[in-house]
Design an enzyme around this catalytic site. Structure first.
Site, PDB file in Angstrom:
ATOM      1  N   ARG A  60       0.834  -1.225   0.000  1.00 38.94           N
ATOM      2  CA  ARG A  60       0.000   0.000   0.000  1.00 38.94           C
ATOM      3  C   ARG A  60       0.864   1.269   0.000  1.00 38.94           C
ATOM      4  O   ARG A  60       0.496   2.288   0.560  1.00 38.94           O
ATOM      5  CB  ARG A  60      -0.934   0.041   1.229  1.00 38.94           C
ATOM      6  N   SER A 111     -10.862  -0.952   3.474  1.00 38.52           N
ATOM      7  CA  SER A 111     -10.075  -1.037   4.710  1.00 38.52           C
ATOM      8  C   SER A 111      -9.693   0.370   5.153  1.00 38.52           C
ATOM      9  O   SER A 111      -9.113   1.126   4.370  1.00 38.52           O
ATOM     10  CB  SER A 111      -8.780  -1.809   4.470  1.00 38.52           C
ATOM     11  N   GLU A 161      -5.118   3.742   6.128  1.00 38.61           N
ATOM     12  CA  GLU A 161      -4.801   3.566   4.716  1.00 38.61           C
ATOM     13  C   GLU A 161      -5.486   4.694   3.938  1.00 38.61           C
ATOM     14  O   GLU A 161      -5.029   5.132   2.898  1.00 38.61           O
ATOM     15  CB  GLU A 161      -5.357   2.207   4.268  1.00 38.61           C
TER      16      GLU A 161
HETATM   17  N1  EPU Z   1     -10.206 -10.908  10.362  1.00 37.56           N
HETATM   18  C1  EPU Z   1     -10.891 -11.024  11.551  1.00 37.56           C
HETATM   19  N2  EPU Z   1     -11.905 -10.143  11.771  1.00 37.56           N
HETATM   20  C2  EPU Z   1     -12.270  -9.202  10.887  1.00 37.56           C
HETATM   21  C3  EPU Z   1     -11.554  -9.086   9.674  1.00 37.56           C
HETATM   22  C4  EPU Z   1     -10.525  -9.966   9.442  1.00 37.56           C
HETATM   23  O1  EPU Z   1     -10.594 -11.860  12.381  1.00 37.56           O
HETATM   24  O2  EPU Z   1     -13.219  -8.473  11.170  1.00 37.56           O
HETATM   25  C5  EPU Z   1      -9.137 -11.877  10.083  1.00 37.56           C
HETATM   26  C6  EPU Z   1      -9.566 -12.884   9.026  1.00 37.56           C
HETATM   27  O3  EPU Z   1     -10.246 -13.970   9.573  1.00 37.56           O
HETATM   28  C7  EPU Z   1      -8.252 -13.295   8.436  1.00 37.56           C
HETATM   29  C8  EPU Z   1      -7.430 -12.021   8.511  1.00 37.56           C
HETATM   30  O4  EPU Z   1      -8.025 -11.218   9.528  1.00 37.56           O
HETATM   31  O5  EPU Z   1      -7.629 -14.261   9.231  1.00 37.56           O
HETATM   32  C9  EPU Z   1      -7.354 -11.269   7.206  1.00 37.56           C
HETATM   33  O6  EPU Z   1      -8.657 -10.887   6.787  1.00 37.56           O
HETATM   34  P1  EPU Z   1      -9.034 -10.663   5.246  1.00 37.56           P
HETATM   35  O7  EPU Z   1      -8.622 -11.823   4.428  1.00 37.56           O
HETATM   36  O8  EPU Z   1     -10.450 -10.236   5.199  1.00 37.56           O
HETATM   37  O9  EPU Z   1      -8.096  -9.516   4.762  1.00 37.56           O
HETATM   38  P2  EPU Z   1      -7.602  -8.139   5.415  1.00 37.56           P
HETATM   39  O10 EPU Z   1      -6.171  -8.293   5.758  1.00 37.56           O
HETATM   40  O11 EPU Z   1      -8.514  -7.727   6.517  1.00 37.56           O
HETATM   41  C10 EPU Z   1      -6.761  -7.205   3.146  1.00 37.56           C
HETATM   42  C11 EPU Z   1      -6.873  -5.936   2.369  1.00 37.56           C
HETATM   43  C12 EPU Z   1      -8.217  -5.871   1.643  1.00 37.56           C
HETATM   44  C13 EPU Z   1      -8.307  -7.068   0.695  1.00 37.56           C
HETATM   45  C14 EPU Z   1      -8.168  -8.348   1.530  1.00 37.56           C
HETATM   46  C15 EPU Z   1      -8.118  -9.601   0.672  1.00 37.56           C
HETATM   47  C16 EPU Z   1      -5.533  -4.347   3.608  1.00 37.56           C
HETATM   48  C17 EPU Z   1      -5.521  -3.146   4.474  1.00 37.56           C
HETATM   49  N3  EPU Z   1      -6.741  -4.798   3.274  1.00 37.56           N
HETATM   50  O12 EPU Z   1      -7.757  -7.166   4.174  1.00 37.56           O
HETATM   51  O13 EPU Z   1      -8.215  -4.700   0.851  1.00 37.56           O
HETATM   52  O14 EPU Z   1      -9.544  -7.068   0.005  1.00 37.56           O
HETATM   53  O15 EPU Z   1      -6.925  -8.313   2.266  1.00 37.56           O
HETATM   54  O16 EPU Z   1      -6.896  -9.690   0.012  1.00 37.56           O
HETATM   55  O17 EPU Z   1      -4.475  -4.854   3.233  1.00 37.56           O
HETATM   56  C18 EPU Z   1      -8.856  -2.394   0.882  1.00 37.56           C
HETATM   57  O18 EPU Z   1      -7.661  -2.138   0.810  1.00 37.56           O
HETATM   58  O19 EPU Z   1      -9.732  -1.511   0.927  1.00 37.56           O
HETATM   59  C19 EPU Z   1      -9.268  -3.792   0.957  1.00 37.56           C
HETATM   60  C20 EPU Z   1     -10.528  -4.135   1.139  1.00 37.56           C
END
Ligand code: EPU
Length: 357
Positions: free
Chosen positions: A183, A257, A353
């Site tokens: 990012r 996010s 972000e």
């Molecule tokens: N998780 C939780 N609770 C929550 C959300 C997530 O426990 O409320 C846990 C999930 O179970 C998982 C981990 O956190 O173990 C990661 O969650 P997720 O796969 O949903 O991805 P993220 O890291 O929360 C990132 C990106 C998203 C992108 C997803 C999928 C960032 C800041 N965000 O989210 O990007 O869609 O991965 O690749 O890196 C964005 O940038 O706006 C965005 C949506």
């Protein structure tokens, strides 16, 4: 002179002078996905490089702040904007070269990112299908090296054109100069406020390799009954996952996010794991570990919690939402509260972000 020729001369004059209409005191509610109702003192829409340079050369705007807006999907307005806000509507997508393996596809920065993904899928060009449905414009993509479901823009990036806001000359940036990180890019660091991204050229594959490393993609492909792996099938799976987890900004205001996932050292991660055995973590190439902010925010009790007109989303704690008429500073105050509790519980600083204005 007859009325028709007066009209024609006037149109010719407008074209020659690259006249761009300036609106005064306009609400930005429809121009940011949080749906925050602030005002811009002056507002213009640039549809070409010529219109943009005409605007930037105009002495009226030299003394006031100028801000560019793409899809408004990564910004939180906390106050009215006192300067000139330029909406980027510079569009066009076309191939500029190809060889046996790749097509070099150039897209202008005002294009909607997902339209570009659909265009690539239509042409059976692989590389960005995992980035389906990311809100925002093409110009914002390299700015923050968009990434999702195991893929980042930097993996398919070839070069970009950016207008130097000092010289008003167009410069070419190759991948290395863009300094892509998680990012992150040159345009968020040393280059911040100095360039306007005009176009992005991607190197897309005629013989795509499918990326299903992100677990939920394969499960979703199975659920959807997609038997044959294709870029279209992967895109469908990603759209399905996003729609099931992330709120649609057209229905409920949000900017995806709100925070970035913090990176900690391996030692810090081991210490965290001792204290919180369930904490997820993803080891990175440089030995650091990325810890999901969404998980930590949920552990702090924020997930699905509503405070007035704002809150943390019920299906993805990392997404802050506007339930109705939230003010930007109300959402920002919630973000600060969340940041504070993550700091207190995990001793980790999570950074936004989203650009807070
Ligand atoms: N998780 C939780 N609770 C929550 C959300 C997530 O426990 O409320 C846990 C999930 O179970 C998982 C981990 O956190 O173990 C990661 O969650 P997720 O796969 O949903 O991805 P993220 O890291 O929360 C990132 C990106 C998203 C992108 C997803 C999928 C960032 C800041 N965000 O989210 O990007 O869609 O991965 O690749 O890196 C964005 O940038 O706006 C965005 C949506």
């Amino acid at each position: 002179m007859c009325r028709k020729s007066i009209c024609q001369s006037f149109i010719a004059f407008l074209q020659q002078s690259k006249f761009v209409q300036i609106l005064e005191n306009i609400s930005l509610k429809a121009y940011n996905t949080f749906g925050i109702d602030v005002k811009a003192a002056h507002f213009a829409e640039a549809r070409s490089l010529e219109e943009l340079t005409a605007l930037l050369s105009d002495a009226r705007w030299k003394a006031m702040p100028v801000m560019f807006l793409g899809g408004g999907s990564n910004v939180l307005f906390t106050r009215d904007f006192a300067g000139l806000l330029i909406k980027n509507s510079i569009k066009g997508i076309h191939p500029i070269a190809e060889d046996d393996h790749y097509v070099f596809l150039k897209a202008y920065s005002g294009e909607i990112w997902h339209e570009l993904v659909l265009h690539a899928i239509e042409q059976n060009l692989g590389g960005i299908e995992n980035l389906s449905l990311i809100p925002g414009t093409v110009g914002a993509a390299p700015m923050q090296n968009i990434g999702a479901y195991g893929v980042e823009l930097k993996g398919v990036f070839y070069c970009l054109e950016a207008l130097n806001l000092q010289t008003l000359h167009v410069e070419i940036f190759e991948a290395e100069q863009c300094q892509f990180g998680y990012r992150e890019s040159f345009f968020k660091k040393e280059g911040k406020g100095k360039y306007f991204i005009l176009s992005v050229t991607l190197k897309l594959s005629k013989h795509p390799k499918f990326n299903t490393t992100y677990g939920a993609i394969q499960t979703t492909l199975d659920e959807l009954g997609e038997k044959e792996l294709s870029i279209r099938a992967i895109s469908r799976a990603v759209v399905h996952i996003r729609n099931s987890k992330l709120p649609n900004p057209a229905v409920i205001g949000n900017a995806g996010s709100f925070f970035k996932n913090p990176e900690v050292s391996a030692e810090e991660y081991i210490a965290l794991k001792n204290e919180f055995p369930n904490i997820p973590g993803y080891y990175l190439e440089d030995g650091k570990v990325k810890v999901p902010a969404g998980w930590m925010i949920e552990q702090c009790g924020w997930k699905g919690k509503r405070i007035g007109n704002t809150g943390s989303h019920k299906d993805q704690a990392l997404v802050l939402v506007n339930y109705g008429d939230a003010q930007g500073d109300e959402i920002y105050a919630l973000a600060l509260e969340i940041q504070k509790s993550v700091q207190e519980k995990f001793d980790i600083t999570i950074s936004p972000e989203v650009n807070v204005i």
